[in-house]
Scaffold this motif. Structure first.
Motif, PDB file in Angstrom:
ATOM      1  N   ALA A 191       0.823  -1.222   0.000  1.00 38.44           N
ATOM      2  CA  ALA A 191       0.000   0.000   0.000  1.00 38.44           C
ATOM      3  C   ALA A 191       0.853   1.267   0.000  1.00 38.44           C
ATOM      4  N   LYS A 192       1.904   1.304   0.814  1.00 48.48           N
ATOM      5  CA  LYS A 192       2.746   2.486   0.882  1.00 48.48           C
ATOM      6  C   LYS A 192       3.522   2.692  -0.410  1.00 48.48           C
ATOM      7  N   GLN A 193       4.000   1.573  -1.010  1.00 55.97           N
ATOM      8  CA  GLN A 193       4.711   1.684  -2.285  1.00 55.97           C
ATOM      9  C   GLN A 193       3.782   2.193  -3.388  1.00 55.97           C
ATOM     10  N   ARG A 194       2.546   1.701  -3.389  1.00 53.93           N
ATOM     11  CA  ARG A 194       1.586   2.130  -4.415  1.00 53.93           C
ATOM     12  C   ARG A 194       1.248   3.615  -4.259  1.00 53.93           C
ATOM     13  N   GLN A 195       1.120   4.045  -3.003  1.00 54.78           N
ATOM     14  CA  GLN A 195       0.822   5.451  -2.757  1.00 54.78           C
ATOM     15  C   GLN A 195       1.972   6.334  -3.210  1.00 54.78           C
ATOM     16  N   MET A 196       3.211   5.894  -2.935  1.00 52.29           N
ATOM     17  CA  MET A 196       4.381   6.653  -3.354  1.00 52.29           C
ATOM     18  C   MET A 196       4.501   6.652  -4.877  1.00 52.29           C
ATOM     19  N   ALA A 197       4.230   5.509  -5.486  1.00 51.18           N
ATOM     20  CA  ALA A 197       4.295   5.414  -6.942  1.00 51.18           C
ATOM     21  C   ALA A 197       3.279   6.361  -7.588  1.00 51.18           C
ATOM     22  N   CYS A 198       2.100   6.441  -6.994  1.00 54.95           N
ATOM     23  CA  CYS A 198       1.050   7.337  -7.516  1.00 54.95           C
ATOM     24  C   CYS A 198       1.529   8.791  -7.512  1.00 54.95           C
ATOM     25  N   GLN A 199       2.138   9.218  -6.441  1.00 55.78           N
ATOM     26  CA  GLN A 199       2.646  10.583  -6.346  1.00 55.78           C
ATOM     27  C   GLN A 199       3.723  10.842  -7.396  1.00 55.78           C
ATOM     28  N   CYS A 200       4.639   9.887  -7.558  1.00 59.96           N
ATOM     29  CA  CYS A 200       5.755  10.068  -8.499  1.00 59.96           C
ATOM     30  C   CYS A 200       5.270  10.087  -9.947  1.00 59.96           C
ATOM     31  N   ILE A 201       4.325   9.216 -10.291  1.00 65.71           N
ATOM     32  CA  ILE A 201       3.817   9.174 -11.673  1.00 65.71           C
ATOM     33  C   ILE A 201       3.189  10.509 -12.045  1.00 65.71           C
ATOM     34  N   VAL A 202       2.336  11.025 -11.164  1.00 69.34           N
ATOM     35  CA  VAL A 202       1.643  12.286 -11.439  1.00 69.34           C
ATOM     36  C   VAL A 202       2.636  13.435 -11.581  1.00 69.34           C
ATOM     37  N   LYS A 203       3.673  13.423 -10.782  1.00 71.06           N
ATOM     38  CA  LYS A 203       4.586  14.566 -10.744  1.00 71.06           C
ATOM     39  C   LYS A 203       5.663  14.514 -11.821  1.00 71.06           C
ATOM     40  N   PHE A 204       6.121  13.295 -12.208  1.00 73.53           N
ATOM     41  CA  PHE A 204       7.319  13.206 -13.049  1.00 73.53           C
ATOM     42  C   PHE A 204       7.101  12.549 -14.406  1.00 73.53           C
ATOM     43  N   TYR A 205       5.848  12.331 -14.838  1.00 78.14           N
ATOM     44  CA  TYR A 205       5.657  11.623 -16.107  1.00 78.14           C
ATOM     45  C   TYR A 205       6.045  12.490 -17.316  1.00 78.14           C
ATOM     46  N   LYS A 206       5.937  13.795 -17.188  1.00 77.66           N
ATOM     47  CA  LYS A 206       6.032  14.699 -18.338  1.00 77.66           C
ATOM     48  C   LYS A 206       7.367  14.599 -19.092  1.00 77.66           C
ATOM     49  N   PRO A 207       8.536  14.501 -18.429  1.00 79.12           N
ATOM     50  CA  PRO A 207       9.800  14.421 -19.187  1.00 79.12           C
ATOM     51  C   PRO A 207       9.979  13.092 -19.922  1.00 79.12           C
TER      52      PRO A 207
END
Length: 526
Positions: A36-52
């Motif tokens: 659960a914690k890894q998925r939550q962290m992954a969600c934050q990172c995907i939203v923030k860093f997908y653009k490059p």
């Protein structure tokens, strides 16, 4: 799969120089299958860093969509709120994301559902046409749940009016109309009714030809031409016709729907509800809902209303109004409110409106006995209404505004509005011959605001002393009028130098009267 600590390290790397660390972003995408914690962290990172990482955009969207169905509520909400990020750079992904969000409307969690609505509203404001395409594609599909489709229609009906003029352009409205009409071809009854509500809210629906076309198409779906009605057909008729009410007017009459309701739908409905303990136990609309629909349809009935429709309705009205006993006493009205006055209001209002198109209903030679029996019932009913109105007025008298907000007094105030309407209609029907001229506003409808009264013209104020003196000074500087001399002065008559005596010369009112007034009022003015 990267651990939670490794994800935090990847977050730091991506924050400093995102484009230089594609491997770190790959590990983030893989972490959506962690705990659960890894998925939550992954969600934050995907939203923030997908653009490059444009090469990973499709995979990033898919992973975030997976997290929208996560078993952890917090992860689901976070992923739902993150989906609009993929639409910030253009409308390319809007339709797809809107479709996914529409599917998520079947959520049971109210907080999660609000997150869906908020995300959709972002898309609707930024790219209206593309967002609407995704929502209507969802309504056209056959894989969505009934709950999701119903909420989709409700969302559109509530949120479309909130768009600005720049967002809700003529082109967008035309697109909505085309998509809604296309979806209506295969929609089930509840979705069809919801789409009707959306169409009715459009500005283009105010055009007479457009409303006429839509009313005709609704009539086919409502089953107006059916010869018999079972439970499903009654519900379908009710849902479709209820959404069509806003389309009716003096120029777009409801006659076809009203005739079907009086002659076929209501008789079948009353038979079905009479055989069951209550209409609440079935899937049918309540009796009050059906009768309210009747009253609102009757408001826009046309002159071509068939007489047989009025005859069917009259029998329903007779069944609702009690037959008077041989001797009437005050005790007969002790429990009068139990006669469901709200139902009577609907039916007698509809009868009053419809009978205006058949004024010989009570005056024809063969109608004498019908009128005599009806007036006996009407008189008895009217006495009960007067008794009940008196009780309600006593209960509501001398109550403060705060006290009137209590649930009990609100109910009594609503009952008083019903009684007032009934009294007005009863007086009309008691005239000889019965009249149909009085206008009432149904108790559940808001009365139209009366036109503002024009302000009375205010007489100009008398000038102040200073202003008057300045005026006289100004006049004194003007050259005096000189009587023409020579041949032009022969016919000139000038009575005295006193201005007061010259009332007639000043254009006085009507000869001698004007002169006398001028002398009395003007003699000592200066």
């Amino acid at each position: 799969m990267a651990s939670l600590d490794a994800l935090y390290e990847n977050y730091s790397l991506l924050e400093k120089s995102p484009s230089d660390h594609p491997e770190a972003f790959k590990e983030v995408l893989a972490a959506v299958k962690g705990d659960a914690k890894q998925r939550q962290m992954a969600c934050q990172c995907i939203v923030k860093f997908y653009k490059p990482f444009p090469d990973f955009e499709e995979e990033a969207i898919d992973r975030l969509i997976d997290l929208c169905e996560d078993e952890e509520p917090l992860v689901r909400r976070q992923a739902i709120m993150g989906l609009p990020v993929f639409c910030k750079d253009g409308p390319k992904n809007v339709g797809r994301i809107a479709y996914i969000l529409a599917q998520l409307m079947e959520a049971d969690d109210s907080i999660e559902l609000n997150a869906v609505y908020m995300s959709l509203m972002q898309l609707l404001r930024s790219s209206p046409k593309e967002c609407l395409l995704g929502l209507f594609d969802h309504l056209k599909g056959d894989t969505s749940s009934d709950t999701a489709r119903e909420r989709n229609c409700s969302f559109l009906l509530a949120k479309l009016p909130q768009l600005s003029e720049a967002q809700r352009t003529t082109e967008v409205e035309k697109f909505i109309a085309e998509q809604a009409q296309e979806a209506m071809k295969t929609a089930d009854v509840p979705t069809f009714a919801g789409l009707l509500g959306i169409l009715s809210s459009l500005k283009s629906m105010q055009l007479l030809t457009t409303r006429l076309q839509l009313v005709e198409s609704i009539a086919d779906r409502a089953g107006v031409k059916k010869s018999s009605f079972n439970e499903d057909a009654i519900t379908s008729f009710y849902l479709c016709t209820s959404q069509a009410l806003n389309l009716f007017s003096k120029n777009v009459t409801s006659t076809k729907y009203l005739s079907c309701l009086c002659e076929k739908v209501l008789p079948a409905y009353l038979r079905l509800t009479a055989s069951s303990k209550s209409d609440a136990e079935s899937n049918l609309p309540t009796k009050l809902q059906m009768f309210k629909l009747l009253a609102e349809l009757a408001t826009n009935a046309g002159s071509d209303l068939p007489l047989v429709s009025l005859q069917h309705l009259f029998q329903i009205l007779i069944d609702l109004m009690p037959s008077p006993p041989e001797q009437v006493s005050g005790e007969d009205f002790q429990n009068y409110p139990n006669l469901e006055l709200a139902l009577v209001e609907c039916v007698i209002y509809a009868f009053h409106s419809m009978a205006a198109h058949h004024k010989d209903f009570f005056t024809a030679p063969e109608a004498a006995s019908r009128l005599a029996d009806f007036r006996k019932r009407l008189q008895y009913f009217g006495l009960g209404i007067q008794t009940y109105t008196k009780k309600l007025n006593e209960a509501l008298a001398k109550k403060t505004k705060a006290e009137l907000q209590s649930e009990e007094l609100k109910i009594k105030n609503d009952a008083l509005n019903i009684c007032n309407n009934l009294n007005i209609i009863i007086k009309d029907l008691f005239r000889n011959p019965p009249q149909y001229s009085s206008k009432v506003t149904l108790s559940w409808k808001k009365a139209d605001a009366p036109p503002a009264e024009p302000k009375p013209a205010v007489a100009p104020k008398r000038p102040s002393t200073e202003r008057a003196q300045n005026g006289r000074e100004g006049k004194s500087q003007r050259p005096l009028y000189r009587v023409p001399g020579g041949k032009f002065s022969a016919n000139v008559q000038f009575d005295g130098g006193n201005r007061g005596g010259g009332g007639g010369a000043r254009g006085g009112r009507g000869g001698a009267r004007g002169g006398a007034r001028g002398g009395q009022r003007g003699g000592g003015r200066y």
